[in-house]
Design an enzyme around this catalytic site. Sequence first.
Site, PDB file in Angstrom:
ATOM      1  CG  ASP A   6      -0.960   5.727  -2.103  1.00  0.00           C
ATOM      2  OD1 ASP A   6      -1.892   5.540  -1.306  1.00  0.00           O
ATOM      3  OD2 ASP A   6      -0.857   6.754  -2.814  1.00  0.00           O
ATOM      4  CB  ILE A  12      -2.446   0.454  -7.017  1.00  0.00           C
ATOM      5  CG1 ILE A  12      -3.771  -0.201  -6.628  1.00  0.00           C
ATOM      6  CG2 ILE A  12      -1.326  -0.004  -6.091  1.00  0.00           C
ATOM      7  CD1 ILE A  12      -3.755  -1.722  -6.754  1.00  0.00           C
ATOM      8  CB  VAL A  13       0.995   5.204  -6.403  1.00  0.00           C
ATOM      9  CG1 VAL A  13       2.432   5.650  -6.680  1.00  0.00           C
ATOM     10  CG2 VAL A  13       0.016   6.150  -7.098  1.00  0.00           C
ATOM     11  N   GLY A 107      -8.418   7.842   7.568  1.00  0.00           N
ATOM     12  CA  GLY A 107      -7.951   7.001   6.484  1.00  0.00           C
ATOM     13  C   GLY A 107      -6.439   6.845   6.467  1.00  0.00           C
ATOM     14  CB  ALA A 108      -4.330   3.960   5.498  1.00  0.00           C
ATOM     15  CG  ASP A 109      -6.048   8.368   2.119  1.00  0.00           C
ATOM     16  OD1 ASP A 109      -6.549   8.125   3.243  1.00  0.00           O
ATOM     17  OD2 ASP A 109      -6.688   8.930   1.206  1.00  0.00           O
ATOM     18  CB  THR A 132     -11.168   8.564  -5.504  1.00  0.00           C
ATOM     19  OG1 THR A 132     -10.281   7.750  -6.279  1.00  0.00           O
ATOM     20  CG2 THR A 132     -12.595   8.190  -5.837  1.00  0.00           C
TER      21      THR A 132
END
Length: 262
Positions: A6, A12-13, A107-109, A132
């Site tokens: 992610d 980055i997770v 967004g993908a997130d 963010t």
Amino acid sequence: MLLAFDVGNTNIVCGIYRGKELLNHWRLATDTLQTADGYASVLGTLFRINGLQFSDIEDVIISTVVPPIIPILESLSRRYFSVNPILVGPGIKTGLNILYDNPKDLGADRIVNAVAAIAEYKCPLIVIDLGTATTFCVIDEKGNYLGGAVAPGISISMEALFQRASKLPRIELLKPNSIICRNTVSAMQAGIYYGFVGQIDEIVTRIKAEMKRNDIKVIATGGLATLMAGASRTIDRVDSMLTLKGLLILYEKNKGDRKPCM
């Protein structure tokens, strides 16, 4: 095992799944100047500490809002894990009915969070991701993704205050003991903390009013979710693993479409 990435603008997770069990997860700095070999070196150390090997990884899935990092992680996946990764984006099967004017703009997130929230909780829902940027995703009682709001994130707002106000220091964000503060650091912490709590509660209140429903469950995720939920009147649940849960769900929906690595 599945390696899930992610990728946000700051962090980055990474998560390691064995079946449906999340074995380990780590947080790395997002760095588009880093190479595939550089990320492999960092991951190699984390793997060894936790008794894992690269050969344990059978598949990779990536969600990112940072396009320049895609070729880096694709190269990493092919070179070190011998797989073509699944990339969350246009063409991937989500099962999500997105009512955005242009679904490709989403967004993908936000897609991953919505997929996980629908699977984990009863709709309707508001999903808040405190990264963010601070994003608000609204899902109706039928599981339709209606849209939402995007605000500047807490960390970048703090950094902007430090950069643009010459006498103000860079501070750590903590929940202050008082709103009436007698030193600059505490005053900044109070203003930022309660200011953003107020933003969260106001946006959620207006969403509920626009939908004419007060029974909407509010789920918060992201690195600052637990801290902000401590004073919020509207956040019902903190789920710090929401995005990794969504990546597992999307992997299960799309793993049959993964092309072999040549």
